[in-house]
Design an enzyme around this catalytic site. Structure first.
Site, mmCIF file in Angstrom:
data_model
loop_
_atom_site.group_PDB
_atom_site.id
_atom_site.type_symbol
_atom_site.label_atom_id
_atom_site.label_comp_id
_atom_site.label_asym_id
_atom_site.label_seq_id
_atom_site.Cartn_x
_atom_site.Cartn_y
_atom_site.Cartn_z
ATOM 1 N N ARG A 14 0.997 -1.060 0.152
ATOM 2 C CA ARG A 14 -0.013 0.084 0.045
ATOM 3 C C ARG A 14 1.021 1.464 0.027
ATOM 4 O O ARG A 14 2.111 1.190 0.089
ATOM 5 C CB ARG A 14 -0.837 -0.020 1.270
ATOM 6 C CG ARG A 14 -0.033 0.071 2.564
ATOM 7 C CD ARG A 14 -1.073 0.007 3.706
ATOM 8 N NE ARG A 14 -1.699 -1.549 3.755
ATOM 9 C CZ ARG A 14 -1.203 -2.529 4.001
ATOM 10 N NH1 ARG A 14 0.090 -2.679 4.586
ATOM 11 N NH2 ARG A 14 -1.884 -3.707 3.879
ATOM 12 N N ASP A 61 8.925 -10.611 6.885
ATOM 13 C CA ASP A 61 8.963 -9.856 7.907
ATOM 14 C C ASP A 61 10.590 -9.431 7.617
ATOM 15 O O ASP A 61 11.522 -10.258 7.766
ATOM 16 C CB ASP A 61 8.946 -10.287 9.470
ATOM 17 C CG ASP A 61 9.385 -9.464 10.389
ATOM 18 O OD1 ASP A 61 9.759 -8.386 10.094
ATOM 19 O OD2 ASP A 61 9.065 -9.805 11.632
ATOM 20 N N TYR A 152 11.099 6.856 15.319
ATOM 21 C CA TYR A 152 11.055 7.122 13.801
ATOM 22 C C TYR A 152 12.195 8.238 13.423
ATOM 23 O O TYR A 152 12.657 7.770 12.473
ATOM 24 C CB TYR A 152 9.584 7.727 13.523
ATOM 25 C CG TYR A 152 9.053 7.766 12.026
ATOM 26 C CD1 TYR A 152 8.893 6.628 11.474
ATOM 27 C CD2 TYR A 152 9.218 9.109 11.315
ATOM 28 C CE1 TYR A 152 8.577 6.582 10.256
ATOM 29 C CE2 TYR A 152 8.800 9.105 10.263
ATOM 30 C CZ TYR A 152 8.482 7.948 9.319
ATOM 31 O OH TYR A 152 8.217 7.984 8.018
ATOM 32 N N LYS A 156 14.985 6.940 10.530
ATOM 33 C CA LYS A 156 15.242 7.896 9.536
ATOM 34 C C LYS A 156 16.369 8.536 9.240
ATOM 35 O O LYS A 156 17.019 8.697 8.084
ATOM 36 C CB LYS A 156 13.959 8.891 9.296
ATOM 37 C CG LYS A 156 12.567 7.986 9.153
ATOM 38 C CD LYS A 156 12.535 6.963 7.934
ATOM 39 C CE LYS A 156 11.290 6.225 7.545
ATOM 40 N NZ LYS A 156 11.660 5.514 6.631
#
Length: 251
Positions: A14, A61, A152, A156
């Site tokens: 997606r 995974d 996060y 990143k």
């Protein structure tokens, strides 16, 4: 086309990953659509095949060493040796630092960083053997810091250092490594963020667009276009770079 390659896109069921997979297929590449749930990958693979391309749905995974290695070998066996890898798989577990659990920290770092490491390590064997390869890692504007996203943001930012190191190590084998740092992109993930803060998505997008110089929010196709460039034959002299695709400068 004569420069058709075998590509793997992680987190491709997606959102950005699906958009990237379909764009690479449109560019003429065979694409392994990889995500945690193989069944969720089949609609994307189906759209690619319906448009005349070659695709394979793969469930794995990416944070699991055996699963990542097996996924790359399955792609090599069923589609061909992969020489394009897009490390897009990611999750969010947002919270302020004092509320963030160790489990939420570990989960985010595992999918983003460990996953990119495992997939890149497995795929580079095919790339170096071919003497040609393209690795594209998805970073984020959150790498510059974002309230409620210590995990996060760290992941990143780590993707950028990882990318630059791959560029140094793999360049002599004809393999480039680059990162893309998206700004606000309309996906299920940003829809979930809007829902969490209790804002209708259209209002949330309008609010975000006010802060973006081009006066709109991004869509997966914006990121897919950048991936298409980095994955191309013509981008062979571009490596170790971080491209912010965010509708304006991010400093």
């Amino acid at each position: 086309m004569n420069d058709s390659r075998i590509a793997i896109v992680t987190g491709a069921a997606r959102g950005i990953g699906a958009g990237v997979a379909e764009r690479l297929a449109a560019d003429g590449h065979a694409v392994a659509v990889l995500d945690l749930d193989e069944a969720a990958c089949r609609p994307v693979a189906g759209r690619i095949e319906s448009a005349g391309g070659r695709a394979l749905a793969v469930g794995a995974d990416v944070s699991d060493e055996a699963a990542a290695t097996a996924a790359v070998e399955r792609v090599a066996a069923e589609l061909g040796a992969p020489t394009i890898l897009v490390n897009n798989a990611g999750i969010i577990r947002d919270n302020l630092l004092f509320k963030m659990s160790v489990a939420d920290w570990d989960a985010v770092l595992a999918v983003h960083l460990r996953g990119a490491f495992l997939m890149s390590r497995a795929a580079q064997a095919h790339m170096t053997q071919a003497g040609w390869g393209r690795i594209v890692n998805l970073s984020s504007t959150s790498a510059l810091g974002n309230r409620g996203q210590a995990n996060y943001a760290a992941a990143k930012a780590g993707m950028q250092g990882f990318t630059k190191t791959l560029a140094l190590e793999l360049g002599k084998f004809g393999v480039t490594a680059n990162a893309i740092a998206p700004g606000f992109i309309e996906t299920e993930m940003t829809m979930a963020t809007a829902e969490r803060i209790g804002a209708p998505f259209d209002e949330f997008k309008a609010h975000m667009a006010k802060e973006i110089p081009v006066a709109r929010t991004g869509v997966p196709a914006d990121i897919a276009h950048a991936v298409s460039f980095f994955a191309s034959e013509g981008a062979g002299y571009v490596s170790g770079q971080v491209l912010y695709v965010a509708g304006g400068p991010k400093v």
